[in-house]
Design a protein around this motif. Structure first.
Motif, PDB file in Angstrom:
ATOM      1  N   TYR A 125       0.835  -1.204   0.000  1.00 39.73           N
ATOM      2  CA  TYR A 125       0.000   0.000   0.000  1.00 39.73           C
ATOM      3  C   TYR A 125       0.870   1.254   0.000  1.00 39.73           C
ATOM      4  N   ALA A 126       1.922   1.249   0.821  1.00 37.43           N
ATOM      5  CA  ALA A 126       2.796   2.415   0.899  1.00 37.43           C
ATOM      6  C   ALA A 126       3.478   2.699  -0.442  1.00 37.43           C
ATOM      7  N   LYS A 127       3.948   1.658  -1.120  1.00 39.48           N
ATOM      8  CA  LYS A 127       4.603   1.858  -2.417  1.00 39.48           C
ATOM      9  C   LYS A 127       3.607   2.375  -3.455  1.00 39.48           C
ATOM     10  N   TYR A 132      21.749  -7.339  -8.449  1.00 44.82           N
ATOM     11  CA  TYR A 132      22.005  -7.544  -7.017  1.00 44.82           C
ATOM     12  C   TYR A 132      23.084  -6.603  -6.510  1.00 44.82           C
ATOM     13  N   PRO A 133      23.016  -6.265  -5.194  1.00 44.87           N
ATOM     14  CA  PRO A 133      22.094  -6.745  -4.165  1.00 44.87           C
ATOM     15  C   PRO A 133      20.663  -6.285  -4.410  1.00 44.87           C
ATOM     16  N   ILE A 134      19.738  -6.913  -3.697  1.00 46.91           N
ATOM     17  CA  ILE A 134      18.321  -6.600  -3.824  1.00 46.91           C
ATOM     18  C   ILE A 134      17.699  -6.689  -2.432  1.00 46.91           C
ATOM     19  N   VAL A 135      16.542  -6.054  -2.266  1.00 49.50           N
ATOM     20  CA  VAL A 135      15.890  -5.991  -0.960  1.00 49.50           C
ATOM     21  C   VAL A 135      14.560  -6.728  -1.011  1.00 49.50           C
ATOM     22  N   TYR A 158      10.073  -1.460  -7.718  1.00 45.90           N
ATOM     23  CA  TYR A 158       9.674  -2.633  -6.941  1.00 45.90           C
ATOM     24  C   TYR A 158       8.703  -3.524  -7.705  1.00 45.90           C
ATOM     25  N   ASP A 159       8.560  -4.748  -7.206  1.00 45.31           N
ATOM     26  CA  ASP A 159       7.518  -5.676  -7.630  1.00 45.31           C
ATOM     27  C   ASP A 159       6.907  -6.276  -6.370  1.00 45.31           C
ATOM     28  N   ILE A 161       9.639  -6.931  -3.568  1.00 45.19           N
ATOM     29  CA  ILE A 161      11.015  -7.094  -4.046  1.00 45.19           C
ATOM     30  C   ILE A 161      11.442  -5.749  -4.629  1.00 45.19           C
ATOM     31  N   GLU A 162      12.473  -5.185  -4.049  1.00 50.27           N
ATOM     32  CA  GLU A 162      12.788  -3.779  -4.290  1.00 50.27           C
ATOM     33  C   GLU A 162      14.248  -3.598  -4.675  1.00 50.27           C
TER      34      GLU A 162
END
Length: 414
Positions: A104-106, A137-140, A119-120, A183-184
């Motif tokens: 929701y925030a994104k 990468y890196p990824i969050v 993001y996804d 996934i950001e």
């Protein structure tokens, strides 16, 4: 004036400490901790027992209730207090979704042109693996819901990301909070906490802070709920986040959200400018323990004006001092740890805000013991960060409990 503070951590002790500077205040904490008992009355009601909290507020003629943690806000505690004609400082459940759901925030950020990472959102292993296959990468990876500050995991490579994805979606390490995963892209830059008061019509940024999330020195180890903080952030240029704050307010107004409380904007200062990592819908912890000792304005006045939608009449005044807050933890935090150890706190120049503590009262003893992972937030002020660091670490060294651990590098500005 009677005020009820909901919560039991260092943040709530710091809020109560600041409110108590107004000598007309009679404080209650639900449920509170070993330190809050020294400045008010602890009430044996849990933060999610909303009906009991409402009954207590009515029966004791509470003039204002301040909600500390995020969980009761996402449950709609502010809505229920308002329905019962009780004055409450905290956003509605709709506003609390800005923290309660990272998805929701994104979506909110994208809708209102607030800069953030690409993001996804995935809800299945298959979809997640497809995203990870095409990622750099890196990824969050972020659990969508509330995970006590531990739901954000930085993955250095695809193998680690795939394992983390399975841990969240299949193994369920975060429970229902991990039913979907954001996934950001990984952003590089200094992180800054910009907390703001808002009544839904006006937004007033506070001074900034920077926190230390990693468990070990030099930002090594796992993410935690916070191992320390400093204020003001030495990495922030005044005014840098004002446009983001105003866009956030515009979004709140456009969505028709009843938001009367604090909005925490987690910024990262990238080469492309400031971007938002996350929103929190309450005072940050441990940022609050560094911020409020620097606030010179009467906090009761600010909160009352926020509730009454008269925040535009307020000005915030701050000390020029620097603040350094060191979190003292139980050995093993943020994983398994033991509790129940006696705590000895001598007279200090610093302020020792209690977090994971409880008081043992009996005929034979009256003592404070450890009762959580983050035990104390010790804050010192100084003309410089070096001065504040020197004071706080001298005092931390004299505070004793079995298994105490803490980072040694809080306030080292690089």
């Amino acid at each position: 004036m009677k005020i009820l503070v909901v919560g039991s951590g260092g943040r709530e002790h710091a809020i109560g400490w600041k409110l108590k500077q107004n000598l007309s205040v009679e404080l209650y904490f639900a449920p509170g901790n070993g330190g809050t008992e020294e400045i008010g009355e602890n009430v044996n009601i849990k933060i999610n027992e909303i009906d009991k909290l409402i009954d207590f507020a009515k029966q004791n003629e509470i003039d204002m209730t301040v909600i500390g943690p995020e969980a009761p806000l996402t449950m709609g505690i502010a809505d229920e207090f308002n329905k019962n004609g009780l004055r409450v400082f905290g956003p509605s459940a709709e506003g609390a979704k800005l923290e309660g759901s990272k998805t929701y925030a994104k979506q909110f950020m994208n809708k209102y042109d607030i800069p953030t990472a690409k993001y996804d959102v995935v809800t299945s292993i298959e979809d997640g693996l497809n995203v990870l296959e095409e990622s750099s990468y890196p990824i969050v990876l972020k659990a969508d819901g509330l995970a006590a500050g531990k739901g954000v995991i930085i993955c250095d490579n695809k193998e680690q990301a795939e394992t983390t994805l399975r841990d969240i979606l299949d193994t369920g390490i975060f429970g229902d909070a991990g039913s979907s995963v954001v996934i950001e892209e990984f952003l590089v830059g200094k992180e800054v906490s910009l907390l703001c008061f808002t009544d839904g019509e006006t937004i007033i940024p506070m001074e900034t802070a920077s926190d230390y999330k990693r468990a070990l020195d030099n930002d090594m180890g796992v993410n935690t709920g916070g191992m320390g903080s400093i204020s003001p952030s030495p990495y922030y240029t005044p005014g840098l986040g004002d446009e983001i704050a105003q866009k956030t307010l515009h979004g709140i107004k456009s969505e028709g959200i009843d938001y009367r409380g604090v909005i925490y904007i987690g910024l990262i200062l990238t080469p492309d400018g400031p971007k938002v990592l996350e929103y929190n819908v309450r005072f940050g912890d441990p940022e609050t323990e560094a911020l409020l000792p620097r606030l010179k304005t009467d906090l009761i006045k600010v909160m009352s004006k926020t509730i009454d939608k008269q925040l535009a009449e307020c000005n915030l005044y701050w000390s020029s001092d620097k603040a350094v807050t060191v979190i003292m933890t139980s050995k093993g935090y943020p994983d398994k740890y033991d509790v129940g150890f006696d705590i000895t706190i001598p007279e200090t120049k610093s302020i020792a805000f209690h977090a994971g503590t409880s008081k043992v009262n009996s005929d034979s003893c009256n003592k404070v013991v450890t009762a959580g992972g983050r035990v104390l937030a010790v804050t010192a002020l100084g003309e410089s960060f070096d001065d504040a660091r020197k004071t706080v670490y001298q005092d931390v060294a004299n505070i004793v409990f079995q298994g105490s651990t803490y980072r040694k590098d809080i306030g080292v500005v690089v």
